[in-house]
Design a protein around this motif. Structure first.
Motif, short mmCIF file in Angstrom:
data_model
loop_
_atom_site.label_atom_id
_atom_site.label_comp_id
_atom_site.label_asym_id
_atom_site.label_seq_id
_atom_site.Cartn_x
_atom_site.Cartn_y
_atom_site.Cartn_z
N HIS A 48 28.11 18.43 85.76
CA HIS A 48 27.90 19.88 85.77
C HIS A 48 27.05 20.36 84.59
O HIS A 48 27.36 21.38 83.97
N ASP A 97 24.37 29.84 94.66
CA ASP A 97 25.53 28.99 94.37
C ASP A 97 25.86 28.29 95.69
O ASP A 97 26.91 28.50 96.28
N GLU A 133 23.86 20.09 91.00
CA GLU A 133 24.98 19.15 91.06
C GLU A 133 24.86 18.33 92.34
O GLU A 133 25.01 18.87 93.43
N HIS A 139 36.52 21.97 91.70
CA HIS A 139 36.21 20.93 90.72
C HIS A 139 37.43 20.10 90.29
O HIS A 139 37.66 19.86 89.10
N ASN A 178 33.16 20.59 93.50
CA ASN A 178 33.10 21.84 94.24
C ASN A 178 34.43 22.12 94.97
O ASN A 178 35.47 21.65 94.52
N ARG A 179 34.38 22.90 96.05
CA ARG A 179 35.62 23.52 96.54
C ARG A 179 36.27 22.80 97.71
O ARG A 179 35.57 22.22 98.55
N GLN A 190 24.18 21.07 94.83
CA GLN A 190 24.61 22.45 94.61
C GLN A 190 23.64 23.07 93.62
O GLN A 190 23.53 22.64 92.47
C1 GLA Z 1 29.96 25.36 90.68
C2 GLA Z 1 30.46 26.35 91.64
C3 GLA Z 1 30.30 27.71 91.08
C4 GLA Z 1 31.00 27.83 89.75
C5 GLA Z 1 30.51 26.75 88.82
C6 GLA Z 1 31.31 26.73 87.55
O1 GLA Z 1 28.60 25.39 90.59
O2 GLA Z 1 29.87 26.27 92.91
O3 GLA Z 1 30.80 28.67 91.97
O4 GLA Z 1 32.38 27.71 89.92
O5 GLA Z 1 30.62 25.51 89.44
O6 GLA Z 1 31.37 27.95 86.93
#
Ligand code: GLA
Length: 385
Positions: free
Chosen positions: A213, A285, A350, A143, A117-118, A322
């Motif tokens: 994922h 999300d 996830e 990711h 994730n971010r 997630q």
């Molecule tokens: C994760 C992210 C989403 C997206 C997917 C891949 O779940 O949180 O925002 O980027 O991966 O598409």
């Protein structure tokens, strides 16, 4: 040596064996009490852009479940679970051949690292130093960056009951400090679970958050949308996000919101609700803060497809999950069997530490130091009503 179809029995019937009969080598086999064979077969599946061989390993548990896993990105390309009559149904999105996996923009089936994730503003501080990682999602890093673990060739080794994949990420790769040795073991349990054991060590302080994922559709991949799937998530709180999908750092109670999945709800029931968080995510999300808080293996989520009666239970020792409803899929990808993948034709669960934890001291730490072991387990377990 080749296994012929009759010997292999029900567990290896279907696409895996049909496609690979000529090339596949059975490498480990045990006879299960059903008479079908448990074991692993492998064959060459493609070449990386720089000419290295990508192998596919086909795991079977002898109870009708099989998993196809490739050494590129540790991707689960197919996961077949038996339906009521025992016929295997592929419940994950993916591609039929290797080449589309080189880009794999939606991360189908892939292992994600070094940081799942971010990471906000694509930077974080560690031991007083600021590290910059690639921006591949607006202003943020997603990711693991531009070339995350999902697009690396892993080294495969068969281990009792499973497949161990190793990837050594060099000090400074994608901006992350420390050489990280990651090992992921995939195995199938006797009760139709895909078990993923993650392990990592480092030679310098670093951050790590590994996940997988895979996109699931319990009716079968390419079989419509997942809006009627009934989702249950064992979380009293989730982590609300800003417009870049970076957590604000707060925990928000799910109570009274479309994020309350403590009792099962159809995914589509409230996905279109007038809710700021759903709008920011273009659907679900979001990271759910699991009540189990991590540390011991516990049920994080349960999903049921009412049409087929197939269920998935996700167990993890991670503190977060997630829940993503394939919001960025738009029908432009063509998957297995020529199926188009429209928005919300699959969901991801996830398991993870929370997004942006390296910048959020209020979240459980993702720091890994030399001498420590990063060790976590997630199981995706299927059953059929
Ligand atoms: C994760 C992210 C989403 C997206 C997917 C891949 O779940 O949180 O925002 O980027 O991966 O598409």
């Amino acid at each position: 040596m080749l296994i012929n179809r009759r010997q292999a029995g029900a567990a290896l019937a279907g696409l895996a064996l049909a496609a690979c009969e000529k090339k596949a080598e059975p490498t480990a086999e045990t006879k299960s009490d059903t008479g079908a064979k448990a074991g692993i077969m492998k064959h060459e599946w493609g070449k990386t852009p720089d000419g290295q061989t990508v192998e596919m390993y086909m795991l079977s548990n002898g109870k009708g479940m099989s998993a196809d896993i490739i050494t590129w990105g540790g991707i689960v390309t197919a996961l077949k679970v038996p339906d009521k009559s025992g016929t295997p149904v592929d419940v994950v999105l993916g591609f039929e051949s290797f080449d589309p996996y080189v880009k794999n923009p939606a991360y189908f089936g892939a292992l994600i690292g070094r940081y799942g994730n971010r990471i906000g503003h694509a930077q974080f501080k560690l031991d007083g130093k600021t590290y910059t990682v690639p921006k591949n999602d607006g202003d943020n890093s997603l990711h693991g960056g531009k070339a995350g673990f999902n697009s690396k060739l892993w080294t495969a080794k068969e281990v009792p009951g499973g497949l161990e994949l190793t990837y050594v990420s060099k000090d400074g790769e994608e901006g992350y400090p420390g050489t990280l040795t990651a090992k992921v073991t995939y195995s199938l349990t006797d009760d139709n679970g895909l078990k993923i054991d993650y392990f990592a060590t480092t030679d310098k302080d670093t951050v790590v958050n590994l996940t997988n994922h895979t996109y699931f559709n319990l009716a079968g991949q390419g079989e419509g949308l997942i809006l009627d799937h009934e989702m249950q998530i064992m979380a009293d709180n989730f982590t609300p996000v800003d417009k870049g999908l970076i957590p604000t750092g707060k925990l928000q109670p799910v109570e009274g919101t479309p994020f309350d999945f403590r009792q099962p709800h159809a995914i589509g029931e409230r996905i279109g609700a007038d809710n700021e968080q759903l709008k920011l995510g273009k659907g679900y999300d979001h990271n759910f803060a699991l009540n189990s808080k991590g540390g011991t293996l516990a049920t994080a989520a349960k999903v049921k497809d009412p049409k087929t009666g197939r269920t998935l239970e996700v167990l993890t020792d991670q503190p977060g999950i997630q829940f993503y409803t394939g919001n960025f899929l738009d029908g432009s990808l063509t998957g297995k069997g020529g199926k188009k993948y429209p928005q919300r034709c699959a969901f991801c669960l996830e398991t993870q530490h929370f997004p942006d934890a390296p910048n959020k001291p209020e979240f459980a730490s993702t720091l890994l130091k030399p001498g420590q072991e990063y060790k976590t387990t997630t199981i995706y377990k299927f059953s059929q009503a």
